[in-house]
Design a protein around this motif. Structure first.
Motif, mmCIF file in Angstrom:
data_model
loop_
_atom_site.group_PDB
_atom_site.id
_atom_site.type_symbol
_atom_site.label_atom_id
_atom_site.label_comp_id
_atom_site.label_asym_id
_atom_site.label_seq_id
_atom_site.Cartn_x
_atom_site.Cartn_y
_atom_site.Cartn_z
ATOM 1 N N VAL A 48 24.815 8.242 -7.880
ATOM 2 C CA VAL A 48 25.733 7.125 -8.108
ATOM 3 C C VAL A 48 25.029 6.189 -9.079
ATOM 4 O O VAL A 48 23.941 5.692 -8.781
ATOM 5 N N GLY A 49 25.652 5.982 -10.211
ATOM 6 C CA GLY A 49 24.976 5.213 -11.248
ATOM 7 C C GLY A 49 23.740 5.972 -11.670
ATOM 8 O O GLY A 49 23.796 7.148 -11.977
ATOM 9 N N ARG A 50 22.611 5.324 -11.613
ATOM 10 C CA ARG A 50 21.350 5.971 -11.982
ATOM 11 C C ARG A 50 20.497 6.292 -10.759
ATOM 12 O O ARG A 50 19.319 6.612 -10.894
ATOM 13 N N ASP B 208 30.096 3.956 -0.331
ATOM 14 C CA ASP B 208 29.680 4.498 0.955
ATOM 15 C C ASP B 208 28.322 5.200 0.881
ATOM 16 O O ASP B 208 27.677 5.411 1.908
ATOM 17 N N VAL B 209 27.904 5.594 -0.308
ATOM 18 C CA VAL B 209 26.714 6.431 -0.447
ATOM 19 C C VAL B 209 25.458 5.724 0.028
ATOM 20 O O VAL B 209 24.691 6.290 0.790
ATOM 21 N N ARG B 210 25.229 4.532 -0.395
ATOM 22 C CA ARG B 210 23.991 3.821 -0.039
ATOM 23 C C ARG B 210 23.848 3.702 1.458
ATOM 24 O O ARG B 210 22.860 3.903 2.062
ATOM 25 N N VAL C 236 23.365 14.956 7.373
ATOM 26 C CA VAL C 236 24.486 15.735 7.910
ATOM 27 C C VAL C 236 25.573 14.870 8.547
ATOM 28 O O VAL C 236 26.703 15.320 8.690
ATOM 29 N N ASP C 237 25.262 13.634 8.914
ATOM 30 C CA ASP C 237 26.272 12.780 9.544
ATOM 31 C C ASP C 237 26.930 11.820 8.553
ATOM 32 O O ASP C 237 27.617 10.888 8.954
ATOM 33 N N ALA C 238 26.764 12.073 7.269
ATOM 34 C CA ALA C 238 27.320 11.179 6.253
ATOM 35 C C ALA C 238 28.851 11.191 6.263
ATOM 36 O O ALA C 238 29.472 12.229 6.464
ATOM 37 N N ALA C 239 29.426 10.036 6.074
ATOM 38 C CA ALA C 239 30.874 9.884 5.915
ATOM 39 C C ALA C 239 31.068 9.145 4.600
ATOM 40 O O ALA C 239 31.032 7.923 4.560
ATOM 41 N N ILE C 240 31.244 9.898 3.539
ATOM 42 C CA ILE C 240 31.317 9.320 2.195
ATOM 43 C C ILE C 240 32.718 9.538 1.647
ATOM 44 O O ILE C 240 33.150 10.678 1.479
ATOM 45 N N TRP C 241 33.408 8.445 1.400
ATOM 46 C CA TRP C 241 34.767 8.542 0.851
ATOM 47 C C TRP C 241 34.871 7.895 -0.519
ATOM 48 O O TRP C 241 35.780 8.174 -1.279
#
Length: 89
Positions: free
Chosen positions: A69-71, A87-89, A78-83
């Motif tokens: 994301v960006g740079r 949300d990534v950070r 495994v439990d990431a919820a990225i929409w």
């Protein structure tokens, strides 16, 4: 198992085990963490950082999903919820 996956990723764990075995044969201290959630990943990185000294050789091998994301690049637990990107950070 990633939330949107039908099955666990097999090859990344095999890759991690192969790299670990090769490093152990050369006398390196190795810790393998598989299918880690965010808390487990954070703890593993903190344990690694705590062992690093000025004369250390350190390596973090990650096999799994990652995003940029960006740079900035991120390892995805495994439990990431990225929409969305925020949300990534």
């Amino acid at each position: 198992l990633y939330p949107d996956a039908n099955a666990p990723l097999v090859q990344p764990a095999n890759d991690a085990r192969a790299v670990a075995a090769a490093l152990q044969r050369e006398g390196f201290e190795v810790e393998v963490v598989e299918n880690a959630d965010k808390s487990e990943m954070r703890s593993a990185v903190e344990r690694l950082k705590a062992k690093i000294r000025p004369d250390s050789v350190a390596m973090l091998f990650f096999a799994g999903f990652g995003v940029q994301v960006g740079r900035e690049s991120y390892m995805i637990p495994v439990d990431a919820a990225i929409w969305k990107a925020s949300d990534v950070r």
